[in-house]
Scaffold this motif. Structure first.
Motif, PDB file in Angstrom:
ATOM      1  N   PRO A 269      39.412  45.016  46.903  1.00 57.73           N
ATOM      2  CA  PRO A 269      39.177  45.498  45.442  1.00 57.73           C
ATOM      3  C   PRO A 269      40.417  45.454  44.689  1.00 57.73           C
ATOM      4  CG  PRO A 269      39.282  47.306  46.932  1.00 57.73           C
ATOM      5  CD  PRO A 269      39.508  46.056  47.762  1.00 57.73           C
ATOM      6  N   THR A 270      40.584  45.011  43.461  1.00 59.21           N
ATOM      7  CA  THR A 270      41.846  44.975  42.754  1.00 59.21           C
ATOM      8  C   THR A 270      41.141  45.457  40.844  1.00 59.21           C
ATOM      9  OG1 THR A 270      43.425  43.766  41.734  1.00 59.21           O
ATOM     10  CG2 THR A 270      41.276  42.654  42.195  1.00 59.21           C
ATOM     11  N   GLU A 271      42.186  46.154  40.318  1.00 58.96           N
ATOM     12  CA  GLU A 271      41.909  46.591  39.146  1.00 58.96           C
ATOM     13  C   GLU A 271      43.047  45.597  38.004  1.00 58.96           C
ATOM     14  OE1 GLU A 271      43.083  50.717  38.417  1.00 58.96           O
ATOM     15  OE2 GLU A 271      44.628  50.547  39.723  1.00 58.96           O
ATOM     16  N   ARG A 272      43.642  44.819  38.561  1.00 63.58           N
ATOM     17  CA  ARG A 272      44.332  44.057  37.652  1.00 63.58           C
ATOM     18  C   ARG A 272      43.906  42.335  37.385  1.00 63.58           C
ATOM     19  NH1 ARG A 272      49.538  46.113  37.891  1.00 63.58           N
ATOM     20  NH2 ARG A 272      50.376  44.228  36.803  1.00 63.58           N
ATOM     21  N   PRO A 273      43.883  42.225  36.305  1.00 66.42           N
ATOM     22  CA  PRO A 273      43.306  40.753  36.029  1.00 66.42           C
ATOM     23  C   PRO A 273      44.394  39.764  36.356  1.00 66.42           C
ATOM     24  CG  PRO A 273      43.297  42.381  33.844  1.00 66.42           C
ATOM     25  CD  PRO A 273      44.074  43.135  35.092  1.00 66.42           C
ATOM     26  N   ASP A 274      45.720  40.020  36.380  1.00 72.31           N
ATOM     27  CA  ASP A 274      46.578  39.031  36.871  1.00 72.31           C
ATOM     28  C   ASP A 274      46.488  38.829  38.322  1.00 72.31           C
ATOM     29  OD1 ASP A 274      47.584  41.496  37.413  1.00 72.31           O
ATOM     30  OD2 ASP A 274      49.678  41.124  37.349  1.00 72.31           O
ATOM     31  N   VAL A 275      46.237  39.786  39.294  1.00 76.01           N
ATOM     32  CA  VAL A 275      46.003  39.406  40.563  1.00 76.01           C
ATOM     33  C   VAL A 275      44.559  38.787  40.771  1.00 76.01           C
ATOM     34  CG1 VAL A 275      45.318  40.796  42.953  1.00 76.01           C
ATOM     35  CG2 VAL A 275      47.185  41.556  41.351  1.00 76.01           C
ATOM     36  N   THR A 276      43.659  39.078  40.043  1.00 75.66           N
ATOM     37  CA  THR A 276      42.376  38.247  40.071  1.00 75.66           C
ATOM     38  C   THR A 276      42.624  36.893  39.745  1.00 75.66           C
ATOM     39  OG1 THR A 276      41.102  40.359  39.480  1.00 75.66           O
ATOM     40  CG2 THR A 276      40.089  38.121  39.275  1.00 75.66           C
ATOM     41  N   CYS A 277      43.241  36.564  38.818  1.00 71.78           N
ATOM     42  CA  CYS A 277      43.506  35.116  38.346  1.00 71.78           C
ATOM     43  C   CYS A 277      44.557  34.372  39.402  1.00 71.78           C
ATOM     44  CB  CYS A 277      44.521  35.197  37.089  1.00 71.78           C
ATOM     45  SG  CYS A 277      43.528  35.555  35.582  1.00 71.78           S
ATOM     46  N   SER A 278      45.413  34.969  40.038  1.00 70.89           N
ATOM     47  CA  SER A 278      46.175  34.388  41.191  1.00 70.89           C
ATOM     48  C   SER A 278      45.356  34.028  42.295  1.00 70.89           C
ATOM     49  CB  SER A 278      47.378  35.113  41.555  1.00 70.89           C
ATOM     50  OG  SER A 278      46.657  36.578  42.172  1.00 70.89           O
ATOM     51  N   TYR A 279      44.477  34.920  42.692  1.00 75.92           N
ATOM     52  CA  TYR A 279      43.369  34.639  43.903  1.00 75.92           C
ATOM     53  C   TYR A 279      42.314  33.450  43.626  1.00 75.92           C
ATOM     54  CZ  TYR A 279      44.922  38.384  46.945  1.00 75.92           C
ATOM     55  OH  TYR A 279      45.725  39.017  47.823  1.00 75.92           O
ATOM     56  N   LEU A 280      42.019  33.535  42.269  1.00 73.86           N
ATOM     57  CA  LEU A 280      40.991  32.379  41.816  1.00 73.86           C
ATOM     58  C   LEU A 280      41.833  31.101  41.823  1.00 73.86           C
ATOM     59  CD1 LEU A 280      39.067  34.084  38.743  1.00 73.86           C
ATOM     60  CD2 LEU A 280      38.294  33.527  40.951  1.00 73.86           C
ATOM     61  N   ILE A 281      43.073  30.923  41.572  1.00 75.35           N
ATOM     62  CA  ILE A 281      43.615  29.748  41.820  1.00 75.35           C
ATOM     63  C   ILE A 281      43.899  29.418  43.037  1.00 75.35           C
ATOM     64  CG2 ILE A 281      45.880  28.589  41.066  1.00 75.35           C
ATOM     65  CD1 ILE A 281      46.223  30.522  38.559  1.00 75.35           C
ATOM     66  N   GLU A 282      44.036  30.327  43.847  1.00 73.52           N
ATOM     67  CA  GLU A 282      44.258  29.871  45.428  1.00 73.52           C
ATOM     68  C   GLU A 282      42.862  29.195  45.780  1.00 73.52           C
ATOM     69  OE1 GLU A 282      46.852  30.030  47.392  1.00 73.52           O
ATOM     70  OE2 GLU A 282      48.169  30.610  45.504  1.00 73.52           O
ATOM     71  N   GLY A 283      41.680  29.675  45.353  1.00 74.08           N
ATOM     72  CA  GLY A 283      40.571  29.145  45.931  1.00 74.08           C
ATOM     73  C   GLY A 283      39.495  30.245  46.152  1.00 74.08           C
ATOM     74  N   ASN A 284      39.799  31.607  46.007  1.00 73.22           N
ATOM     75  CA  ASN A 284      38.997  32.589  46.399  1.00 73.22           C
ATOM     76  C   ASN A 284      38.027  32.843  45.346  1.00 73.22           C
ATOM     77  OD1 ASN A 284      41.913  33.204  47.579  1.00 73.22           O
ATOM     78  ND2 ASN A 284      40.380  34.540  48.771  1.00 73.22           N
ATOM     79  N   VAL A 285      37.121  33.737  45.568  1.00 74.31           N
ATOM     80  CA  VAL A 285      35.978  34.018  44.586  1.00 74.31           C
ATOM     81  C   VAL A 285      36.093  35.491  44.296  1.00 74.31           C
ATOM     82  CG1 VAL A 285      33.324  34.090  44.357  1.00 74.31           C
ATOM     83  CG2 VAL A 285      34.554  32.361  45.614  1.00 74.31           C
ATOM     84  N   ALA A 286      35.932  35.886  42.801  1.00 74.99           N
ATOM     85  CA  ALA A 286      35.644  37.070  42.439  1.00 74.99           C
ATOM     86  C   ALA A 286      34.301  37.766  42.053  1.00 74.99           C
ATOM     87  CB  ALA A 286      36.765  37.438  41.247  1.00 74.99           C
TER      88      ALA A 286
END
Length: 536
Positions: A269-286
């Motif tokens: 779980p994360t409350e940060r938009p920048d962390v979410t974007c970094s994981y999406l770029i890596e190939g994860n799903v949010a």
């Protein structure tokens, strides 16, 4: 006897009433709308009229009766007046003959279509043809527009947005990074991600979860990067959720994760938009849920749980050093009390002689055994930690710090515990604060007590067996098909460049291999294709 008979009769009447109402609701929701406006109004009044916030407006437009139904607790009155009511009233008596002639020439075009195309200025409009869709749209904050003689209605989006201001993150604070965090409004959270990730391949899919609350859940991923099997598995698990409501992201996490009985979180779980974007770029799903201020990142590994945002906002040398210190601290937070108990109580010969003599001298007046001494101190620390969380922030910090100092000093002076035990427990508590993810810190707190019990039963052997049991359990975990200990098990040295250590950003050209993304290398552009050729 009379009271019991009266009670049974009351219960039977209530059951019969609920059964009739349930059958009526099921019958209504499966039927289409009536062409008669009076019948439609009667059905809506019977279904929603018991609510004090249910409202209906009746007026005439183009010589036809028009009704508007909505819940004023969910609808925005300004938007409703500006986009629906005022335009309809302005057209009430304007050129009715011309409009009727135009509709007569075009047989496929009805008055409801004319209103949608020429009168209502709202952008969010949906045509509804049955009662289930009509009632659901009203409960979602939309206004239902019905016209006499038409068996089709318009659901106009006039929902009132309840949203707090975007504030600083509470659990993932950064020294140098951005200071914004998610809120409880889903559209706002999606917008915060899109502001940073302006990629046409960013996909946002909506799924409704909860039979009663009907909470909107969003799946976010990069279509040209994310593994399609993982995305499809997320869709499948969301569609299989059978529940009345979702209180927060933790309940959704329990429904989605592979092993609900494991202490280790299998999503981040994360409350940060920048962390979410970094994981999406890596190939994860949010995955985001309406009403929660956190996003769930999946799949996730144990070493990805140890990463923080400051690792990428500082130099790679300092980030590598902090990662090593963080891993050592988390290992100490689990093992220190158990190791201390096993050595002092069962294997004192493994302790240096001078240190052992000093420790024995400090415990001369302590009446409690080692196990009870450590348990008492650990319990006091947990009580102080919980009190600090529940109290207001200024008061909670004072209680946690001053309470720990006062209680520790008083316990030593009262000969309840030894100074060495206070040092061990304090070191353990401070080390547990280095966990980047709050739920992972809770896991370490529970495992600390598990190793403490193992050490109290079998000494050093129990301590080692407890560690082996934890390692065997973690090695068996998977998160959406990804091994939880990747890239350590299975071993992939290429992925160590951004897991155990962090090399300079210029050298980070590849995505994690264990995600099996469509694009293993970063920086590859995907040309835009027509929709009919994307799946070929």
């Amino acid at each position: 006897m009379k009271f019991n008979l009266f009670w049974r009769k009351s219960v039977d009447r209530s059951k019969r009433f609920l059964l009739r109402e349930t059958q009526a609701v099921n019958t209504i929701e499966k039927t289409p709308l009536h062409a008669s406006l009076v019948k439609n109004a009667e059905v809506l009044t019977e279904r929603l009229g018991r609510n004090s916030d249910f409202a209906a407006c009746h007026f005439t437009c183009m010589n036809r009766n028009v009704s508007l139904f909505f819940l004023y607790s969910l609808a925005d009155s300004d938007r409703l007046n500006r986009q629906v009511i005022v335009p309809l009233q302005q057209r009430a008596g304007m050129f009715p003959t011309a409009v009727e002639t135009s509709l007569a020439e075009d047989e496929e075009k009805s008055l409801i279509v004319f209103i949608q195309e020429n009168i209502i200025s709202a952008s969010d409009i949906l045509r509804v043809e049955d009662w289930q869709a009509a009632i659901e749209q009203i409960l979602h904050g939309k206004a239902l527009l019905l016209v006499e003689g038409e068996s089709v209605g318009l659901a106009v989006g006039v929902k009132k947005e309840y949203s707090r201001n975007i504030e600083q993150p509470e659990t993932e604070q950064s020294v140098i990074g951005p200071k914004d965090s998610f809120v409880e409004t889903l559209n706002t959270n999606i917008g915060l991600v899109r502001q940073r990730l302006r990629d046409p391949y960013l996909r946002v899919e909506s799924v409704v979860v909860g039979k009663r609350t009907k909470q909107e859940t969003a799946i976010m991923y990069l279509a040209d990067v994310a593994n399609p099997q993982i995305v499809e598995e997320v869709r499948r698990r969301l569609s299989c959720i059978e529940t009345d409501s979702l209180i927060g992201q933790m309940q959704l996490q329990e429904y989605l994760e592979d092993n609900s009985f494991s202490l280790f979180p299998l999503m981040r779980p994360t409350e940060r938009p920048d962390v979410t974007c970094s994981y999406l770029i890596e190939g994860n799903v949010a995955v985001m849920v309406e009403g929660t201020s956190h996003a769930l990142i999946l799949p996730i590994t144990f070493f990805q749980m140890l990463e923080t945002v400051d690792d990428y906002y500082t130099s790679w040398q300092y980030a590598t050093l902090i990662r090593i210190v963080r891993m050592v601290a988390l290992f100490l937070s689990i093992t220190t009390p158990g190791l201390y108990l096993s050595l002092v109580a069962y294997n004192p010969e493994l302790i240096p002689t001078r240190l052992l003599i000093s420790m024995d001298a400090a415990r001369v007046k302590v009446a409690f055994p080692f196990l009870l001494e450590i348990f008492v101190m650990e319990l006091m620390i947990e009580i102080l930690r919980e009190a600090g969380v529940k109290l207001p922030k200024p008061v909670g910090q004072a209680v946690s710090i001053i309470g720990g100092l006062v209680i520790g000093e008083a316990a030593v002076n009262a000969n309840l515990v030894s100074p060495v035990t206070v040092v061990i427990v304090a070191l353990t508590a401070i080390s547990s604060f280095t966990s980047p993810v709050y739920y992972l810190g809770i896991t370490h707190r529970i495992l600390r007590f598990f190793l403490l019990i193992c050490s109290s039963l079998l000494g050093t052997y129990g301590f080692i067996l407890g560690l082996l049991f934890i390692h065997a359990h973690v090695a068996r975990l998977v998160s959406f098909g990804v091994p939880y200990l990747a890239p350590l098990s299975p071993l992939r040295l290429r992925d160590w460049t951004d897991m155990l250590i962090r090399i300079p950003m210029k050298k980070l050209h590849t995505r994690p291999a264990f995600l099996k993304t469509r694009k293993p290398k970063k920086g590859e552009n995907t040309p835009m294709m027509r929709p009919d050729k994307r799946n070929t």
